[in-house]
Design an enzyme around this catalytic site. Structure first.
Site, short mmCIF file in Angstrom:
data_model
loop_
_atom_site.label_atom_id
_atom_site.label_comp_id
_atom_site.label_asym_id
_atom_site.label_seq_id
_atom_site.Cartn_x
_atom_site.Cartn_y
_atom_site.Cartn_z
N TYR A 189 -8.76 7.01 6.35
CA TYR A 189 -8.89 8.28 7.08
C TYR A 189 -9.26 9.40 6.11
CZ TYR A 189 -7.24 12.33 9.76
OH TYR A 189 -7.13 13.54 10.39
N TYR A 190 -8.54 9.48 4.99
CA TYR A 190 -8.81 10.55 4.03
C TYR A 190 -10.13 10.33 3.30
CZ TYR A 190 -4.73 13.40 4.68
OH TYR A 190 -3.82 14.28 5.22
N GLU A 191 -10.46 9.07 2.98
CA GLU A 191 -11.73 8.84 2.29
C GLU A 191 -12.90 9.28 3.18
OE1 GLU A 191 -12.41 5.09 0.32
OE2 GLU A 191 -14.56 5.46 0.18
N ASP B 74 -1.77 12.54 -2.77
CA ASP B 74 -1.84 13.99 -2.99
C ASP B 74 -2.05 14.24 -4.49
OD1 ASP B 74 -1.21 14.71 -0.24
OD2 ASP B 74 0.75 13.84 -0.67
N GLU C 134 0.89 -1.17 0.00
CA GLU C 134 0.00 0.00 0.00
C GLU C 134 0.92 1.21 0.00
OE1 GLU C 134 -2.60 0.94 3.34
OE2 GLU C 134 -3.48 2.59 2.20
N LYS D 38 2.77 21.94 -13.37
CA LYS D 38 4.23 21.84 -13.21
C LYS D 38 4.61 20.76 -12.18
CE LYS D 38 4.80 25.69 -9.85
NZ LYS D 38 4.59 24.90 -8.68
N ASP E 234 -10.51 10.83 -4.69
CA ASP E 234 -11.67 11.71 -4.78
C ASP E 234 -11.43 12.79 -5.84
OD1 ASP E 234 -9.57 12.74 -3.04
OD2 ASP E 234 -10.85 14.52 -2.93
N ASP F 180 5.10 4.68 3.54
CA ASP F 180 4.85 6.12 3.62
C ASP F 180 6.14 6.79 4.10
OD1 ASP F 180 1.90 7.79 3.79
OD2 ASP F 180 3.64 8.83 4.65
C1 LIG Z 1 -3.46 12.38 1.41
S1 LIG Z 1 -2.53 11.24 2.33
C2 LIG Z 1 -3.41 9.69 2.07
C3 LIG Z 1 -3.10 8.67 3.11
C4 LIG Z 1 -3.92 7.39 3.05
N1 LIG Z 1 -3.72 6.67 1.83
C5 LIG Z 1 -5.38 7.67 3.26
O1 LIG Z 1 -6.16 7.55 2.29
O2 LIG Z 1 -5.78 8.03 4.38
C6 LIG Z 1 -1.11 11.04 1.31
C7 LIG Z 1 0.02 10.27 1.98
O3 LIG Z 1 1.06 10.09 1.04
C8 LIG Z 1 2.30 10.20 1.69
N2 LIG Z 1 3.27 10.55 0.63
C9 LIG Z 1 3.15 11.55 -0.26
N3 LIG Z 1 4.18 11.54 -1.13
C10 LIG Z 1 4.97 10.49 -0.75
C11 LIG Z 1 6.19 9.96 -1.26
N4 LIG Z 1 6.78 10.50 -2.31
N5 LIG Z 1 6.72 8.88 -0.65
C12 LIG Z 1 6.10 8.34 0.44
N6 LIG Z 1 4.94 8.79 0.96
C13 LIG Z 1 4.39 9.86 0.37
C14 LIG Z 1 2.09 11.29 2.72
O4 LIG Z 1 3.02 11.21 3.77
C15 LIG Z 1 0.65 10.98 3.17
O5 LIG Z 1 0.62 10.11 4.28
#
Ligand SMILES: C[S@@+](CC[C@H](N)C(=O)[O-])C[C@H]1O[C@@H](n2cnc3c(N)ncnc32)[C@H](O)[C@@H]1O
Length: 222
Positions: A203-205, A126, A52, A132, A162, A77
């Protein structure tokens, strides 16, 4: 800070302390080389390995690990405080088929052998809306190339978001790379779900659903 320090001693967490160097540390602070050895040395079996990516608190990996005890799950992560939540839950619930790796996804090819991974889940990454920053999206071609390197040929990538522009960008990237789309659905909850696994809400969903955002899902084959 407490959470970040705590995971240092968790036996189910492996950390790439310095993102510029290709080394992992285990819970004793020892350098550990797990490339090609995640199954044998971490999970002590030869079951499928599912990642994941950008797991946050690891909600998906935790739910899948309970649902599929015959597979191994690794939440990845870069943020220690987020990994704390998932790894602590896995320890409390004595789940042996899930572990966590703190590393940047840009660097995954340093930590997995070719073809070592069977399946990937990416949920609510994200969106990086600015053009860019498109190369930073986890479904940008450079990331998909990395996934191809560490996955078995034909492995499935599951992608839930989303963010409609990110969703459509992902579909377009998959097509441009000549990969096969296995499933594509905008607004997944507008009809009964076709796969039970899609029902897992991170959590985010949950936050997005409270804000009346719609949820979209694509899976494709590497
Ligand atoms: C918006 S959160 C979503 C977390 C989880 N999947 C959820 O749905 O609750 C995005 C996650 O991606 C991680 N993240 C973003 N870019 C990353 C990268 N290049 N390498 C590792 N983790 C990354 C961030 O630390 C964050 O925990």
């Amino acid at each position: 800070m407490f959470k970040i320090r705590s995971i240092d001693s968790f036996p189910n967490v492996f950390q790439n302390e310095h993102f510029t160097k290709p080394f992992l540390k285990d819970f004793e602070g020892k350098e550990i080389d797990l490339k090609g050895k995640w199954r044998s040395d971490v999970f002590k079996n030869q079951n499928a390995l599912v990642l994941e990516l950008a797991c946050g608190k690891g909600d998906y990996a935790l739910a899948l690990a309970k649902k599929f005890p015959g597979k191994n799950f690794l939440g990845v992560d870069s943020k220690g405080a987020r990994i704390f939540t998932g790894s602590k839950t896995a320890l409390d619930q004595k789940l042996g088929n899930i572990a966590f790796a703190r590393m940047r996804i840009e660097n995954i090819i340093n930590f997995f052998n070719e073809g070592e991974v069977d399946e990937i889940w990416i949920t609510f990454p994200d969106p990086f809306p600015n053009k860019k920053d498109a190369k930073r999206r986890l479904s940008a071609p450079k990331f998909i190339e990395r996934y191809k390197l560490i996955c078995k040929p034909g492995a499935t990538v599951h992608f839930k978001t989303d963010d409609l522009p990110l969703f459509r960008f992902t579909k377009q990237t998959v097509e441009e790379l000549g990969l096969k789309t296995l499933y594509y659905k905008e607004v997944i909850y507008s009809a009964p779900l076709e796969f039970e696994e899609l029902n897992i809400q991170t959590y985010y969903e949950k936050k997005h659903l409270v804000n009346a955002r719609t949820i979209n899902y694509i899976s494709f084959q590497l």
